[in-house]
Scaffold this motif. Structure first.
Motif, PDB file in Angstrom:
ATOM      1  N   GLU A   1       0.818  -1.221   0.000  1.00  0.00           N
ATOM      2  CA  GLU A   1       0.000   0.000   0.000  1.00  0.00           C
ATOM      3  C   GLU A   1       0.846   1.263   0.000  1.00  0.00           C
ATOM      4  O   GLU A   1       0.454   2.285  -0.538  1.00  0.00           O
ATOM      5  CB  GLU A   1      -0.928   0.016   1.229  1.00  0.00           C
ATOM      6  N   ARG A   2       2.024   1.167   0.600  1.00  0.00           N
ATOM      7  CA  ARG A   2       2.909   2.329   0.650  1.00  0.00           C
ATOM      8  C   ARG A   2       3.826   2.394  -0.576  1.00  0.00           C
ATOM      9  O   ARG A   2       4.073   3.456  -1.135  1.00  0.00           O
ATOM     10  CB  ARG A   2       3.765   2.240   1.922  1.00  0.00           C
ATOM     11  N   ASP A   3       4.317   1.224  -1.018  1.00  0.00           N
ATOM     12  CA  ASP A   3       5.406   1.211  -2.004  1.00  0.00           C
ATOM     13  C   ASP A   3       4.967   1.053  -3.454  1.00  0.00           C
ATOM     14  O   ASP A   3       5.748   1.314  -4.360  1.00  0.00           O
ATOM     15  CB  ASP A   3       6.385   0.064  -1.680  1.00  0.00           C
ATOM     16  N   LEU A   4       3.738   0.593  -3.674  1.00  0.00           N
ATOM     17  CA  LEU A   4       3.329   0.379  -5.062  1.00  0.00           C
ATOM     18  C   LEU A   4       2.816   1.678  -5.675  1.00  0.00           C
ATOM     19  O   LEU A   4       1.825   2.247  -5.227  1.00  0.00           O
ATOM     20  CB  LEU A   4       2.225  -0.697  -5.133  1.00  0.00           C
ATOM     21  N   HIS A   5       3.527   2.149  -6.656  1.00  0.00           N
ATOM     22  CA  HIS A   5       3.035   3.249  -7.487  1.00  0.00           C
ATOM     23  C   HIS A   5       3.836   3.228  -8.767  1.00  0.00           C
ATOM     24  O   HIS A   5       4.923   2.652  -8.828  1.00  0.00           O
ATOM     25  CB  HIS A   5       3.171   4.608  -6.768  1.00  0.00           C
ATOM     26  N   MET A   6       3.301   3.821  -9.804  1.00  0.00           N
ATOM     27  CA  MET A   6       4.031   3.894 -11.062  1.00  0.00           C
ATOM     28  C   MET A   6       5.060   5.026 -10.955  1.00  0.00           C
ATOM     29  O   MET A   6       5.014   5.835 -10.030  1.00  0.00           O
ATOM     30  CB  MET A   6       3.059   4.152 -12.225  1.00  0.00           C
TER      31      MET A   6
ATOM     32  N   ASP B   1      -6.679   5.631  -6.741  1.00  0.00           N
ATOM     33  CA  ASP B   1      -5.426   4.865  -6.776  1.00  0.00           C
ATOM     34  C   ASP B   1      -4.883   4.831  -5.354  1.00  0.00           C
ATOM     35  O   ASP B   1      -5.469   5.411  -4.430  1.00  0.00           O
ATOM     36  CB  ASP B   1      -4.413   5.496  -7.751  1.00  0.00           C
ATOM     37  N   LEU B   2      -3.757   4.148  -5.172  1.00  0.00           N
ATOM     38  CA  LEU B   2      -3.127   4.088  -3.852  1.00  0.00           C
ATOM     39  C   LEU B   2      -2.566   5.465  -3.482  1.00  0.00           C
ATOM     40  O   LEU B   2      -2.288   6.286  -4.364  1.00  0.00           O
ATOM     41  CB  LEU B   2      -2.008   3.044  -3.865  1.00  0.00           C
ATOM     42  N   PRO B   3      -2.358   5.704  -2.173  1.00  0.00           N
ATOM     43  CA  PRO B   3      -1.897   7.039  -1.744  1.00  0.00           C
ATOM     44  C   PRO B   3      -0.572   7.482  -2.380  1.00  0.00           C
ATOM     45  O   PRO B   3      -0.340   8.673  -2.560  1.00  0.00           O
ATOM     46  CB  PRO B   3      -1.734   6.878  -0.226  1.00  0.00           C
ATOM     47  N   GLY B   4       0.295   6.537  -2.748  1.00  0.00           N
ATOM     48  CA  GLY B   4       1.588   6.918  -3.345  1.00  0.00           C
ATOM     49  C   GLY B   4       1.489   7.353  -4.793  1.00  0.00           C
ATOM     50  O   GLY B   4       2.486   7.761  -5.404  1.00  0.00           O
TER      51      GLY B   4
ATOM     52  N   GLY C   1     -10.402  12.982  -6.604  1.00  0.00           N
ATOM     53  CA  GLY C   1      -9.329  11.993  -6.507  1.00  0.00           C
ATOM     54  C   GLY C   1      -9.454  11.265  -5.180  1.00  0.00           C
ATOM     55  O   GLY C   1      -9.684  11.904  -4.142  1.00  0.00           O
ATOM     56  N   ILE C   2      -9.329   9.935  -5.197  1.00  0.00           N
ATOM     57  CA  ILE C   2      -9.526   9.170  -3.955  1.00  0.00           C
ATOM     58  C   ILE C   2      -8.341   8.231  -3.713  1.00  0.00           C
ATOM     59  O   ILE C   2      -8.239   7.160  -4.326  1.00  0.00           O
ATOM     60  CB  ILE C   2     -10.843   8.369  -4.013  1.00  0.00           C
ATOM     61  N   PRO C   3      -7.429   8.650  -2.816  1.00  0.00           N
ATOM     62  CA  PRO C   3      -6.256   7.820  -2.537  1.00  0.00           C
ATOM     63  C   PRO C   3      -6.569   6.735  -1.509  1.00  0.00           C
ATOM     64  O   PRO C   3      -6.584   6.995  -0.309  1.00  0.00           O
ATOM     65  CB  PRO C   3      -5.243   8.838  -1.981  1.00  0.00           C
ATOM     66  N   LYS C   4      -6.829   5.534  -1.980  1.00  0.00           N
ATOM     67  CA  LYS C   4      -7.226   4.442  -1.072  1.00  0.00           C
ATOM     68  C   LYS C   4      -7.107   3.126  -1.836  1.00  0.00           C
ATOM     69  O   LYS C   4      -7.354   3.086  -3.042  1.00  0.00           O
ATOM     70  CB  LYS C   4      -8.682   4.670  -0.647  1.00  0.00           C
ATOM     71  N   SER C   5      -6.776   2.055  -1.132  1.00  0.00           N
ATOM     72  CA  SER C   5      -6.703   0.759  -1.812  1.00  0.00           C
ATOM     73  C   SER C   5      -8.091   0.312  -2.251  1.00  0.00           C
ATOM     74  O   SER C   5      -9.052   0.404  -1.485  1.00  0.00           O
ATOM     75  CB  SER C   5      -6.121  -0.305  -0.879  1.00  0.00           C
TER      76      SER C   5
ATOM     77  N   SER D   1      -2.655  -7.222  -2.834  1.00  0.00           N
ATOM     78  CA  SER D   1      -2.565  -6.292  -1.699  1.00  0.00           C
ATOM     79  C   SER D   1      -1.280  -6.512  -0.901  1.00  0.00           C
ATOM     80  O   SER D   1      -0.890  -5.667  -0.106  1.00  0.00           O
ATOM     81  CB  SER D   1      -3.774  -6.467  -0.784  1.00  0.00           C
ATOM     82  N   GLN D   2      -0.662  -7.658  -1.091  1.00  0.00           N
ATOM     83  CA  GLN D   2       0.607  -7.944  -0.408  1.00  0.00           C
ATOM     84  C   GLN D   2       1.335  -9.065  -1.151  1.00  0.00           C
ATOM     85  O   GLN D   2       0.712  -9.801  -1.933  1.00  0.00           O
ATOM     86  CB  GLN D   2       0.361  -8.385   1.035  1.00  0.00           C
ATOM     87  N   VAL D   3       2.618  -9.208  -0.914  1.00  0.00           N
ATOM     88  CA  VAL D   3       3.317 -10.393  -1.396  1.00  0.00           C
ATOM     89  C   VAL D   3       2.712 -11.566  -0.634  1.00  0.00           C
ATOM     90  O   VAL D   3       2.518 -11.479   0.585  1.00  0.00           O
ATOM     91  CB  VAL D   3       4.834 -10.260  -1.130  1.00  0.00           C
ATOM     92  N   PRO D   4       2.361 -12.664  -1.323  1.00  0.00           N
ATOM     93  CA  PRO D   4       1.685 -13.766  -0.614  1.00  0.00           C
ATOM     94  C   PRO D   4       2.491 -14.269   0.578  1.00  0.00           C
ATOM     95  O   PRO D   4       3.727 -14.253   0.552  1.00  0.00           O
ATOM     96  CB  PRO D   4       1.585 -14.864  -1.679  1.00  0.00           C
ATOM     97  N   ASN D   5       1.768 -14.719   1.610  1.00  0.00           N
ATOM     98  CA  ASN D   5       2.439 -15.415   2.716  1.00  0.00           C
ATOM     99  C   ASN D   5       2.844 -16.802   2.217  1.00  0.00           C
ATOM    100  O   ASN D   5       2.317 -17.290   1.219  1.00  0.00           O
ATOM    101  CB  ASN D   5       1.473 -15.598   3.888  1.00  0.00           C
ATOM    102  N   GLY D   6       3.749 -17.431   2.932  1.00  0.00           N
ATOM    103  CA  GLY D   6       4.081 -18.826   2.625  1.00  0.00           C
ATOM    104  C   GLY D   6       5.116 -18.978   1.521  1.00  0.00           C
ATOM    105  O   GLY D   6       5.193 -20.032   0.896  1.00  0.00           O
ATOM    106  N   LEU D   7       5.902 -17.942   1.262  1.00  0.00           N
ATOM    107  CA  LEU D   7       6.924 -18.077   0.218  1.00  0.00           C
ATOM    108  C   LEU D   7       8.279 -18.505   0.805  1.00  0.00           C
ATOM    109  O   LEU D   7       9.312 -18.430   0.144  1.00  0.00           O
ATOM    110  CB  LEU D   7       7.079 -16.776  -0.581  1.00  0.00           C
ATOM    111  N   VAL D   8       8.229 -18.934   2.084  1.00  0.00           N
ATOM    112  CA  VAL D   8       9.451 -19.398   2.745  1.00  0.00           C
ATOM    113  C   VAL D   8       9.172 -20.796   3.293  1.00  0.00           C
ATOM    114  O   VAL D   8       8.103 -21.045   3.846  1.00  0.00           O
ATOM    115  CB  VAL D   8       9.806 -18.439   3.914  1.00  0.00           C
TER     116      VAL D   8
END
Ligand SMILES: C[S@@+](CC[C@H](N)C(=O)[O-])C[C@H]1O[C@@H](n2cnc3c(N)ncnc32)[C@H](O)[C@@H]1O
Length: 361
Positions: free
Chosen positions: A4-9, A96-99, A131-135, A159-166
């Motif tokens: 939510e914080r890091d994804l933006h173009m 779009d997302l806040p970033g 404009g609506i900054p929100k997931s 919305s996130q990198v999947p859990n269980g990749l380890v």
């Protein structure tokens, strides 16, 4: 990485910005336009609202953000004229997302408004843009607020990198790659699909509360031809990063633990999730392919540059959560070389899914 914080173009309007490197996505919206226009026209004919409320979700910045909206306004204007009705007012909600670079997006609004006024003349009706900054994974609008939703090239993001990749002993499951690749273990695919299922279902159930009965939604996103053949552009980017590991330019652990929050579903997976969620009647579920490069030049050098710049404008902010910004120029130079060499071996194209639904509850 926190999506939510890091994804933006890529922000702004310089040579690496998304605004300057999104003609691929522009072409895809244009290719999907007949479905978008047909759905919006049907919603207007069915509901004839005084103010047609629509949302462009995952709008990003740059000219694509207003492309589908402009077409929808034209189509509804034509439809209202054909039945001698006053064109409705329009509520346009850019989400779009806040970033996201909303500042650059808002800079485009005066010319957007002028173009509508110039085209419609005396028939011009007010158009209210927010404009609506929100997931979009979760509620964004009040109940029964929207008549139409469009989203292009957004809902394949997770919305996130999947859990269980380890693994249980703490080893990264996806070594050498950044997304599902031909050599990936089946648990990886399962983890990615589970995350997509959760996110996509939440997207549908949230929109179903927000869209009025009889309202419509068209989603365009990257899919996969079948479940063993996932989007290969990230496989190619992953193997380029792996080359850099071998050359000592990137640490192995960083690559092993970096995974893209993205999933390209099959048409059957999408159909099942829409049916299982149950709020929408399915009007259309189609697929079409688009070459990685929509540059008309057949020059392999120009083509490879186009493909590299398109992916860089999307992926650089995510890559720099883990890899040093200092390696990014080199990464994309190597990536472009791989694209050039590969052309002879394989047809490289995006498999796009277009989904058109009507709210039925
Ligand atoms: C590749 S861009 C597509 C932009 C534009 N629709 C186009 O076709 O050119 C994907 C956009 O979706 C947005 N996005 C991804 N996940 C999102 C989420 N959970 N909520 C809102 N926007 C999201 C990204 O931030 C990005 O701006």
């Amino acid at each position: 990485m926190e999506v939510e914080r890091d994804l933006h173009m890529m922000k702004g309007i310089d040579q690496n910005s998304y605004a300057k490197n999104s003609s691929l996505q522009r072409t895809i919206t244009t290719q999907a336009s007949p479905v978008i226009e047909e759905s919006a026209r049907e919603v207007y004919n069915r509901l004839s609202p005084k103010c047609f409320m629509m949302a462009e979700m995952g709008c990003s910045s740059g000219p694509n953000a207003l492309l589908a909206i402009s077409r929808i306004i034209d189509v509804i204007d034509e439809a209202s004229q054909s039945i001698n009705q006053q064109c409705p007012q329009f509520g346009v909600h850019l989400n779009d997302l806040p970033g996201n670079d909303f500042n650059s997006l808002f800079d485009l609004l005066p010319s957007f408004k002028n173009a509508i006024e110039a085209a419609k003349g005396s028939n011009f009706t007010p158009c209210f843009v927010t404009g609506i900054p929100k997931s979009f994974f979760g509620r964004v609008f009040p109940d029964d607020f929207l008549h139409f939703v469009h989203s292009s090239y957004g809902v394949h993001f997770l919305s996130q990198v999947p859990n269980g990749l380890v693994s249980e002993n703490g080893e990264a499951l996806n070594q050498r790659n950044i997304y599902i690749a031909k050599t990936s273990p089946p648990e990886l695919h399962k983890a990615y699909y589970a995350q997509f299922k959760k996110d996509f279902t939440l997207f549908l159930s949230s929109r179903s509360r927000e869209i009025v009965f009889g309202g419509g939604m068209v989603l365009v996103f990257i899919g996969s031809f079948d479940s063993d053949d996932h989007d290969s552009i990230y496989e190619l980017l992953g193997s380029t990063l792996h080359d850099m590991v071998l050359e000592g330019l990137i640490e192995k652990e960083k690559l092993d633990n970096f995974n893209i929050p993205f999933y390209s579903p099959t048409v059957d997976e999408v159909r099942k999730l829409v049916e299982d969620e149950g709020s929408f009647a399915l009007n259309k579920l189609e697929a079409f392919t688009t070459d990685w490069s929509v540059d008309t030049s057949q020059n392999p050098e120009i083509r490879a540059k186009f493909v590299g710049k398109t992916i860089r404008a999307v992926a650089e902010p995510l890559l720099t959560t883990t890899f040093s910004p200092a390696v990014i120029d080199n990464l994309f130079l190597l990536f472009e070389t791989r694209v050039k060499v590969r052309k002879a071996e394989k047809r490289d194209e995006y498999f796009n899914i277009v989904l058109s639904v009507t709210e039925k509850e």
